[in-house]
Design a protein around this motif. Sequence first.
Motif, mmCIF file in Angstrom:
data_model
loop_
_atom_site.group_PDB
_atom_site.id
_atom_site.type_symbol
_atom_site.label_atom_id
_atom_site.label_comp_id
_atom_site.label_asym_id
_atom_site.label_seq_id
_atom_site.Cartn_x
_atom_site.Cartn_y
_atom_site.Cartn_z
ATOM 1 N N GLN A 161 70.248 19.483 19.124
ATOM 2 C CA GLN A 161 69.294 18.376 19.047
ATOM 3 C C GLN A 161 68.465 18.406 17.765
ATOM 4 O O GLN A 161 67.515 17.659 17.616
ATOM 5 N N GLN A 162 68.849 19.288 16.849
ATOM 6 C CA GLN A 162 68.276 19.366 15.498
ATOM 7 C C GLN A 162 66.807 19.776 15.503
ATOM 8 O O GLN A 162 66.038 19.392 14.629
ATOM 9 N N ASP A 163 66.446 20.604 16.492
ATOM 10 C CA ASP A 163 65.124 21.233 16.501
ATOM 11 C C ASP A 163 65.297 22.653 15.969
ATOM 12 O O ASP A 163 65.503 23.603 16.722
ATOM 13 N N LEU A 164 65.195 22.790 14.654
ATOM 14 C CA LEU A 164 65.421 24.089 14.036
ATOM 15 C C LEU A 164 64.215 25.007 14.182
ATOM 16 O O LEU A 164 64.328 26.217 13.978
ATOM 17 N N LEU A 165 63.076 24.448 14.546
ATOM 18 C CA LEU A 165 61.886 25.271 14.757
ATOM 19 C C LEU A 165 62.061 26.150 15.991
ATOM 20 O O LEU A 165 61.960 27.379 15.914
ATOM 21 N N SER A 166 62.356 25.531 17.146
ATOM 22 C CA SER A 166 62.557 26.321 18.366
ATOM 23 C C SER A 166 63.871 27.100 18.320
ATOM 24 O O SER A 166 63.961 28.205 18.857
ATOM 25 N N PHE A 167 64.884 26.524 17.669
ATOM 26 C CA PHE A 167 66.163 27.224 17.545
ATOM 27 C C PHE A 167 65.970 28.586 16.891
ATOM 28 O O PHE A 167 66.353 29.629 17.440
ATOM 29 N N LEU A 168 65.326 28.607 15.725
ATOM 30 C CA LEU A 168 65.145 29.876 15.023
ATOM 31 C C LEU A 168 64.096 30.749 15.700
ATOM 32 O O LEU A 168 64.193 31.976 15.659
ATOM 33 N N ALA A 169 63.092 30.132 16.337
ATOM 34 C CA ALA A 169 62.080 30.924 17.044
ATOM 35 C C ALA A 169 62.721 31.696 18.194
ATOM 36 O O ALA A 169 62.402 32.871 18.415
ATOM 37 N N VAL A 170 63.647 31.055 18.928
ATOM 38 C CA VAL A 170 64.350 31.739 20.021
ATOM 39 C C VAL A 170 65.241 32.848 19.468
ATOM 40 O O VAL A 170 65.266 33.969 19.998
ATOM 41 N N VAL A 171 65.948 32.568 18.386
ATOM 42 C CA VAL A 171 66.820 33.582 17.773
ATOM 43 C C VAL A 171 65.999 34.775 17.298
ATOM 44 O O VAL A 171 66.367 35.938 17.533
ATOM 45 N N LEU A 172 64.877 34.512 16.647
ATOM 46 C CA LEU A 172 64.019 35.602 16.165
ATOM 47 C C LEU A 172 63.402 36.361 17.330
ATOM 48 O O LEU A 172 63.179 37.574 17.243
ATOM 49 N N GLY A 173 63.118 35.650 18.443
ATOM 50 C CA GLY A 173 62.609 36.333 19.629
ATOM 51 C C GLY A 173 63.633 37.285 20.214
ATOM 52 O O GLY A 173 63.299 38.392 20.649
ATOM 53 N N LEU A 174 64.904 36.883 20.222
ATOM 54 C CA LEU A 174 65.972 37.759 20.712
ATOM 55 C C LEU A 174 66.223 38.914 19.749
ATOM 56 O O LEU A 174 66.757 39.953 20.152
ATOM 57 N N ASP A 175 65.858 38.728 18.485
ATOM 58 C CA ASP A 175 66.004 39.789 17.482
ATOM 59 C C ASP A 175 64.801 40.726 17.450
ATOM 60 O O ASP A 175 64.768 41.667 16.654
ATOM 61 N N ASN A 176 63.798 40.461 18.297
ATOM 62 C CA ASN A 176 62.642 41.348 18.378
ATOM 63 C C ASN A 176 63.137 42.769 18.679
ATOM 64 O O ASN A 176 63.970 42.961 19.563
ATOM 65 N N VAL A 188 51.382 24.108 14.710
ATOM 66 C CA VAL A 188 52.848 24.236 14.661
ATOM 67 C C VAL A 188 53.235 25.680 14.367
ATOM 68 O O VAL A 188 54.163 26.231 14.983
ATOM 69 N N LEU A 189 52.529 26.321 13.440
ATOM 70 C CA LEU A 189 52.819 27.720 13.110
ATOM 71 C C LEU A 189 52.528 28.625 14.302
ATOM 72 O O LEU A 189 53.284 29.569 14.573
ATOM 73 N N GLN A 190 51.451 28.341 15.020
ATOM 74 C CA GLN A 190 51.139 29.120 16.213
ATOM 75 C C GLN A 190 52.217 28.930 17.283
ATOM 76 O O GLN A 190 52.598 29.870 17.985
ATOM 77 N N ARG A 191 52.705 27.707 17.398
ATOM 78 C CA ARG A 191 53.756 27.422 18.384
ATOM 79 C C ARG A 191 55.017 28.221 18.082
ATOM 80 O O ARG A 191 55.665 28.754 18.988
ATOM 81 N N CYS A 192 55.368 28.310 16.822
ATOM 82 C CA CYS A 192 56.552 29.077 16.414
ATOM 83 C C CYS A 192 56.408 30.539 16.834
ATOM 84 O O CYS A 192 57.333 31.130 17.394
ATOM 85 N N SER A 193 55.238 31.108 16.595
ATOM 86 C CA SER A 193 54.985 32.497 16.996
ATOM 87 C C SER A 193 54.991 32.641 18.506
ATOM 88 O O SER A 193 55.518 33.615 19.062
ATOM 89 N N GLU A 194 54.428 31.650 19.191
ATOM 90 C CA GLU A 194 54.353 31.684 20.643
ATOM 91 C C GLU A 194 55.742 31.698 21.277
ATOM 92 O O GLU A 194 56.003 32.472 22.211
ATOM 93 N N CYS A 239 52.611 15.020 14.281
ATOM 94 C CA CYS A 239 51.165 14.944 14.052
ATOM 95 C C CYS A 239 50.734 15.592 12.740
ATOM 96 O O CYS A 239 49.578 15.465 12.341
ATOM 97 N N VAL A 240 51.632 16.296 12.090
ATOM 98 C CA VAL A 240 51.278 16.981 10.845
ATOM 99 C C VAL A 240 51.430 16.010 9.675
ATOM 100 O O VAL A 240 52.535 15.535 9.392
ATOM 101 N N HIS A 241 50.340 15.729 8.997
ATOM 102 C CA HIS A 241 50.409 14.881 7.813
ATOM 103 C C HIS A 241 50.964 15.706 6.647
ATOM 104 O O HIS A 241 50.718 16.912 6.549
ATOM 105 N N GLU A 242 51.717 15.053 5.781
ATOM 106 C CA GLU A 242 52.318 15.772 4.653
ATOM 107 C C GLU A 242 51.266 16.453 3.789
ATOM 108 O O GLU A 242 51.505 17.530 3.213
ATOM 109 N N VAL A 243 50.072 15.863 3.719
ATOM 110 C CA VAL A 243 49.005 16.440 2.894
ATOM 111 C C VAL A 243 48.594 17.817 3.425
ATOM 112 O O VAL A 243 48.156 18.679 2.665
ATOM 113 N N GLU A 244 48.772 18.039 4.727
ATOM 114 C CA GLU A 244 48.397 19.337 5.296
ATOM 115 C C GLU A 244 49.213 20.477 4.683
ATOM 116 O O GLU A 244 48.701 21.581 4.479
ATOM 117 N N PHE A 245 50.494 20.228 4.404
ATOM 118 C CA PHE A 245 51.324 21.257 3.775
ATOM 119 C C PHE A 245 50.765 21.625 2.404
ATOM 120 O O PHE A 245 50.678 22.802 2.046
#
Length: 381
Positions: free
Chosen positions: A228-243, A187-193, A161-167
């Motif tokens: 499954q090549q979802d690097l957003l949740s992959f790194l979010a989970v890793v960073l959560g475990l590194d909290n 999307v950024l909020q989801r990563c933090s969540e 849903c994110v248009h390239e222009v938004e970046f």
Amino acid sequence: MVSKLSRYKILCKKFRPFSLCFWTNRHLSVSVWSVFCRVYTPDHSYVTIRSRLSCRVGEILALVREKLQYSEDQPVLPGNLILVAVTSAGEKAVFRPSDEAVFTTLGVNTHLFACEPSELDSLLPLPEEIHWTPGDSKLHDMSAEEVANQLVVFDWELFSCVHEVEFVCYVFHGEQSRWRPLNLELVLQRCSEVQHWVATEILQCQSLPKRVQLLRKFIKIAALCKQQQDLLSFLAVVLGLDNPAVSRLRLTWEGLPGKFRKQFQQFESIADPSRNHKSYRDLITSLRPPLIPFTPLLLKDLTFLHESCKTFHGELVNFEKMHKVAEMVRIIRRYRSTQLAMDTETSPSHLQTKAYVRQLQVIDNQNLLFDMSCKLEPKDT
């Protein structure tokens, strides 16, 4: 601009910060997007208002005043109102009457309050965000595969849903942009969540053996997201475990089998920011679409490009910079040039997992998370 964006939609009604907001329109003209949202008063009572997403703060306060006028709990009509965002940590941000689209600026556990200026210091977070109740997680009854699949599907919906222009608008124009990059903010909020969700689930678990099981499950979820090549949740989970509140749990980590510890160390190396995130960049370069990138790093690259090069030299446009920006936009487009195969299973357990993943209950107060951690494993253990 609107016609070009017509295939991009908003998914706020399925997203945690907007769990109390429901989209009544999906047109891309921001003037017609509507939400229902709770606005609290200092005593934690609230009114529910319907507002355009692009509505100014002054208009929101007018709607609140109208609601309070007919409220039995509000015998005296308040005077001059201000709109305040209050986080679960008690931090406050006062909005200006001219501010627009404030709903998408709210954090995971941030709520809107309307009060008189003299009441600002008395505003407190909602009670359920200050106190926590230990208990078993619903995650124990769900398979890592199902949870990972639902994370990937939801991330793909958001990223699509994110248009390239938004970046470009997010980095180049900021608050001065003519329209807000609403989907990108989600999307950024989801990563933090997701990061806070990982820490919350582990720290609410009182049983040491069950905490070790959760740790194993999260590492497996991270592995499946990466697969499954979802690097957003992959790194979010890793960073959560590194909290820090989680990484300090020595007894919990010692109970983890060596195989999982080794696997997590490999994941940490991918999240390592050294040498300009070389490990992550090597990984994403080796992948073929469809894939979901770690969006914060995309924005970091665009920000560096924007701030390190002038857009204009006198009256001349820096076309070299524009070409680099265009290349980054093409890269983002290439990530989703192929459609992700969406799971359509409708079994009760599947739907339960889907609902759980899209409405994560999290604690985002780092001080509270650290207190919870110290109660589980005191500093002298």
